[in-house]
Design a protein around this motif. Structure first.
Motif, mmCIF file in Angstrom:
data_model
loop_
_atom_site.group_PDB
_atom_site.id
_atom_site.type_symbol
_atom_site.label_atom_id
_atom_site.label_comp_id
_atom_site.label_asym_id
_atom_site.label_seq_id
_atom_site.Cartn_x
_atom_site.Cartn_y
_atom_site.Cartn_z
ATOM 1 N N THR A 182 0.816 -1.209 0.000
ATOM 2 C CA THR A 182 0.000 0.000 0.000
ATOM 3 C C THR A 182 0.853 1.263 0.000
ATOM 4 N N PHE A 183 1.937 1.244 0.756
ATOM 5 C CA PHE A 183 2.756 2.448 0.908
ATOM 6 C C PHE A 183 4.109 2.342 0.213
ATOM 7 N N GLU A 184 4.263 1.297 -0.595
ATOM 8 C CA GLU A 184 5.487 1.117 -1.397
ATOM 9 C C GLU A 184 6.729 1.310 -0.535
ATOM 10 N N CYS A 185 6.837 0.485 0.495
ATOM 11 C CA CYS A 185 7.933 0.607 1.443
ATOM 12 C C CYS A 185 8.447 -0.772 1.827
ATOM 13 N N LEU B 27 6.084 7.836 8.235
ATOM 14 C CA LEU B 27 5.684 6.491 7.836
ATOM 15 C C LEU B 27 5.266 5.680 9.059
ATOM 16 N N LYS C 215 1.723 6.401 9.756
ATOM 17 C CA LYS C 215 0.882 5.716 8.766
ATOM 18 C C LYS C 215 0.742 4.236 9.126
#
Length: 348
Positions: A48-51, A271, A274
């Protein structure tokens, strides 16, 4: 010409650096108890958060405290401290204040857990999971269940077989204090002497002192019949082996609340918030508790739990059982009394 070639090389090098920078995913470093977070939830957050989420584990809160004080507060983005450690972490300046506008899913918390006494304004923490401390026991060959008492580990005459104690000072001393009829937060010298003697007599008979996961595994593997564990480990073991049962001793025990927090030097604070907000989403909260088998403090998530989890008394004990439970409190300078007793017990 040579200058033009050099300029082109510099420009291309710059583009390459930008491309590599853009390709590198954001990072999040989490410090948490073992087997305490569903890997599928983490994978969904990463997508979802490209991490990239990196998880480091600990087995006891003393190790967590030591790591944060030794520089971990600048390394980790999210940590999961137990209730009685939060006050000390705040006093030591090791936690960053949360920005509520970045955690709108706070609204889903059960009011009973939304403003805990150790952080009444949710300034630094968000409730994550709660549970109890008790005994995972293998039933007798005839299906019989021993009496629910700390005597199964602390009294040789009541012993039901080989046992494992938790390798955690406050948890084990608290259990010994309860067995002796005292509060698990007592700082009275006579009470702590009684707890120490109880442990010194029990320790030579114990199979081991271990973290809750290791203790559970010994009962599942049949190298011990009884183990002091956290409720979630017991509930998970029982789903694998119906001949196991979780007992909360009649003398009383501990109820606890773990929270999500951000270390003061967190390198990826945005982050981290989030991530906390993601875990507070009702659907994600239900997935986590279905996985851990610990109780959720998220009221909206509880409605989405698997029915068997929601109805499991090992996870959600009855009100009369809860009435016999105590939260550990931060004892401030008097914590050293427990440290001294624990050192004496471990040295024997």
């Amino acid at each position: 010409m040579r200058r033009a070639v050099l300029l082109l090389a510099v420009v291309l090098s710059g583009f390459g650096a930008l491309r590599n920078s853009a390709a590198a995913p954001a990072e999040l470093n989490v410090f948490i108890w073992s087997e305490y977070l569903d890997p599928a939830v983490v994978a969904d957050f990463e997508r979802t958060f490209e991490c990239k989420v990196t998880i480091d584990l600990y087995e006891d809160d003393a190790a967590m405290m030591a790591k944060l004080q030794a520089g971990g507060a600048k390394l980790y983005d999210v940590v999961v401290p137990p209730d009685h450690r939060v006050t000390a972490l705040v006093k030591l300046g090791l936690l960053a204040p949360l920005r509520p506008e970045n955690v709108p899913n706070l609204k889903h918390l059960d009011p009973k857990f939304a403003r805990p006494p150790f952080d009444p304004e949710n300034k630094f923490t968000v409730a994550y999971q709660w549970g109890t401390v008790g005994l995972l026991v293998r039933k007798g060959a005839d299906g019989s269940i021993p009496t629910a008492t700390w005597g199964l580990v602390f009294d040789e005459k009541q012993s039901a077989g080989p046992f494992v104690l938790l390798d955690n000072a406050r948890d084990v001393l608290g259990a010994a204090l309860k067995f002796c009829g005292r509060s698990l937060n007592s700082t009275e010298a006579a009470d702590l002497r009684a707890a120490r003697e109880t442990l010194l007599q029990a320790k030579p008979r114990a199979v081991a002192l271990e973290g809750s996961v290791g203790a559970r595994n010994r009962v599942v593997g049949k190298s011990a019949r009884v183990a002091m564990v956290y409720s979630g480990e017991a509930a998970r073991a029982i789903t694998e082996d119906a001949s196991l049962v979780y007992l909360i001793p009649q003398e009383g025990s501990q109820i606890w609340l773990d929270s999500l927090a951000i270390p003061s030097g967190a390198p990826h604070r945005d982050l981290a918030e989030k991530f906390i907000n993601f875990l507070l989403d009702p659907a994600q909260g239900a997935r986590i508790s279905n996985f851990t088998q610990f109780a959720t403090p998220n009221a909206a998530a509880r409605l989405l739990l698997d029915p068997g989890v929601r109805a499991n008394p090992a996870i959600y004990p009855s009100e009369d059982v809860v009435a016999r439970l105590e939260f550990l409190r931060d004892l401030g300078a008097k914590s050293r009394l427990y440290d001294e007793v624990w050192t004496q017990v471990k040295a024997r």
